[in-house]
Design a protein around this motif. Structure first.
Motif, short mmCIF file in Angstrom:
data_model
loop_
_atom_site.label_atom_id
_atom_site.label_comp_id
_atom_site.label_asym_id
_atom_site.label_seq_id
_atom_site.Cartn_x
_atom_site.Cartn_y
_atom_site.Cartn_z
N PHE A 110 36.49 -37.14 8.55
CA PHE A 110 37.94 -37.09 8.70
C PHE A 110 38.59 -36.40 7.52
O PHE A 110 39.46 -35.55 7.69
CB PHE A 110 38.50 -38.50 8.85
CG PHE A 110 40.01 -38.54 8.86
CD1 PHE A 110 40.71 -39.03 7.77
CD2 PHE A 110 40.72 -38.07 9.95
CE1 PHE A 110 42.10 -39.05 7.77
CE2 PHE A 110 42.10 -38.09 9.96
CZ PHE A 110 42.80 -38.58 8.87
N LYS A 111 38.16 -36.74 6.31
CA LYS A 111 38.73 -36.08 5.12
C LYS A 111 38.40 -34.59 5.13
O LYS A 111 39.20 -33.76 4.69
CB LYS A 111 38.21 -36.75 3.86
CG LYS A 111 38.85 -38.10 3.57
CD LYS A 111 38.45 -38.60 2.19
CE LYS A 111 39.21 -39.88 1.85
NZ LYS A 111 38.86 -40.36 0.50
N CYS A 112 37.21 -34.25 5.59
CA CYS A 112 36.84 -32.84 5.65
C CYS A 112 37.70 -32.09 6.67
O CYS A 112 38.07 -30.94 6.46
CB CYS A 112 35.35 -32.71 6.02
SG CYS A 112 34.23 -33.08 4.67
N TYR A 113 38.03 -32.75 7.77
CA TYR A 113 38.86 -32.11 8.80
C TYR A 113 40.22 -31.73 8.23
O TYR A 113 40.81 -30.73 8.64
CB TYR A 113 39.02 -33.07 9.97
CG TYR A 113 39.76 -32.50 11.15
CD1 TYR A 113 41.10 -32.79 11.38
CD2 TYR A 113 39.11 -31.67 12.07
CE1 TYR A 113 41.76 -32.28 12.46
CE2 TYR A 113 39.77 -31.15 13.16
CZ TYR A 113 41.10 -31.47 13.36
OH TYR A 113 41.76 -30.96 14.44
N ALA A 114 40.72 -32.51 7.29
CA ALA A 114 42.07 -32.31 6.77
C ALA A 114 42.14 -31.36 5.58
O ALA A 114 43.23 -31.05 5.11
CB ALA A 114 42.66 -33.66 6.39
N ARG A 115 41.00 -30.90 5.09
CA ARG A 115 41.01 -30.10 3.87
C ARG A 115 41.41 -28.65 4.12
O ARG A 115 41.36 -28.15 5.25
CB ARG A 115 39.62 -30.13 3.22
CG ARG A 115 39.31 -31.48 2.58
CD ARG A 115 38.00 -31.43 1.84
NE ARG A 115 38.07 -30.62 0.65
CZ ARG A 115 38.50 -31.06 -0.52
NH1 ARG A 115 38.94 -32.30 -0.65
NH2 ARG A 115 38.50 -30.27 -1.57
N VAL A 116 41.81 -27.99 3.05
CA VAL A 116 42.04 -26.55 3.06
C VAL A 116 40.75 -25.89 2.61
O VAL A 116 40.25 -26.18 1.53
CB VAL A 116 43.20 -26.17 2.13
CG1 VAL A 116 43.35 -24.65 2.07
CG2 VAL A 116 44.49 -26.82 2.59
N TYR A 117 40.22 -25.00 3.43
CA TYR A 117 38.90 -24.43 3.18
C TYR A 117 38.97 -23.13 2.38
O TYR A 117 39.88 -22.31 2.58
CB TYR A 117 38.18 -24.19 4.51
CG TYR A 117 37.66 -25.47 5.11
CD1 TYR A 117 38.51 -26.42 5.66
CD2 TYR A 117 36.29 -25.75 5.10
CE1 TYR A 117 38.03 -27.61 6.18
CE2 TYR A 117 35.80 -26.93 5.64
CZ TYR A 117 36.68 -27.85 6.17
OH TYR A 117 36.19 -29.02 6.68
N ASP A 118 37.98 -22.96 1.51
CA ASP A 118 37.95 -21.79 0.64
C ASP A 118 37.21 -20.60 1.23
O ASP A 118 37.55 -19.45 0.95
CB ASP A 118 37.28 -22.15 -0.70
CG ASP A 118 38.15 -23.06 -1.55
OD1 ASP A 118 37.60 -23.75 -2.43
OD2 ASP A 118 39.38 -23.07 -1.35
N TYR A 119 36.17 -20.87 2.00
CA TYR A 119 35.30 -19.79 2.47
C TYR A 119 35.28 -19.76 4.00
O TYR A 119 35.16 -20.80 4.64
CB TYR A 119 33.88 -19.99 1.94
CG TYR A 119 33.81 -19.99 0.44
CD1 TYR A 119 33.74 -21.19 -0.27
CD2 TYR A 119 33.83 -18.80 -0.28
CE1 TYR A 119 33.69 -21.20 -1.65
CE2 TYR A 119 33.78 -18.80 -1.65
CZ TYR A 119 33.71 -20.01 -2.33
OH TYR A 119 33.67 -20.00 -3.70
N TRP A 120 35.34 -18.53 4.54
CA TRP A 120 35.44 -18.35 5.98
C TRP A 120 34.47 -17.28 6.46
O TRP A 120 34.20 -16.30 5.76
CB TRP A 120 36.86 -17.93 6.36
CG TRP A 120 37.86 -18.99 6.10
CD1 TRP A 120 38.47 -19.28 4.91
CD2 TRP A 120 38.36 -19.94 7.05
NE1 TRP A 120 39.32 -20.35 5.06
CE2 TRP A 120 39.27 -20.77 6.36
CE3 TRP A 120 38.11 -20.17 8.40
CZ2 TRP A 120 39.94 -21.82 6.99
CZ3 TRP A 120 38.78 -21.21 9.03
CH2 TRP A 120 39.68 -22.02 8.33
N GLY A 121 33.97 -17.46 7.67
CA GLY A 121 33.18 -16.43 8.31
C GLY A 121 34.10 -15.44 9.01
O GLY A 121 35.32 -15.56 9.00
N GLN A 122 33.45 -14.44 9.66
CA GLN A 122 34.22 -13.38 10.30
C GLN A 122 34.65 -13.74 11.72
O GLN A 122 35.48 -13.06 12.30
CB GLN A 122 33.39 -12.09 10.33
CG GLN A 122 32.39 -11.98 11.47
CD GLN A 122 31.19 -12.91 11.32
OE1 GLN A 122 30.98 -13.53 10.28
NE2 GLN A 122 30.39 -13.03 12.38
N GLY A 123 34.07 -14.79 12.27
CA GLY A 123 34.45 -15.25 13.59
C GLY A 123 33.53 -14.77 14.70
O GLY A 123 32.87 -13.74 14.58
#
Length: 130
Positions: A110-123
């Motif tokens: 749940f806490k992970c769901y609410a976080r702002v993420y630093d790294y992203w894939g290309q989709g």
């Protein structure tokens, strides 16, 4: 620098299944939040599912609960999203994301769901036809 590469998207009919994969590299922290997000044309990006990598706890958006499953293979540094009973409204670009965590603090899906993420894939694109 964490690098994320998604795969597994495609076109399916409603009721079908797909499994998305996210290969991760460049890990330097001992624990992470990992998540799947999606963005449909003209809509804001939304969280789909998240997992706390050290505990394995998960959290899902209500719209996918019971149909999607997030999982991880630590040996392969790979995150998965199994999507069953797909609906046309699941059509979107799907992204995986990673957020390194400090060595202190208690985390959960749940806490992970609410976080702002630093790294992203290309989709990877998922299209569900009716």
């Amino acid at each position: 620098q964490v690098q994320l590469v998604e795969s597994g998207g495609g076109s399916v009919q409603a009721g079908g299944s797909l499994r998305l994969s996210c290969a991760a590299s460049g890990y330097t922290y001992s624990r992470y939040c990992m998540g799947w997000f999606r963005q449909a044309p003209g809509k804001e990006r939304e969280g789909v599912a998240a997992i706390y990598t050290n505990g394995g706890t998960t959290y899902y958006a209500d719209s996918v609960k019971g149909r999607f499953t997030i999982s991880q293979d630590n040996a392969k540094n790979t995150l998965y999203l199994q999507m069953n009973s797909l609906k046309p409204e699941d059509t979107a670009m799907y992204y995986c994301a990673a957020d390194p965590l400090p060595n202190w603090g208690i985390y959960s899906g749940f806490k992970c769901y609410a976080r702002v993420y630093d790294y992203w894939g290309q989709g990877t694109q998922v299209t569900v036809s009716s």
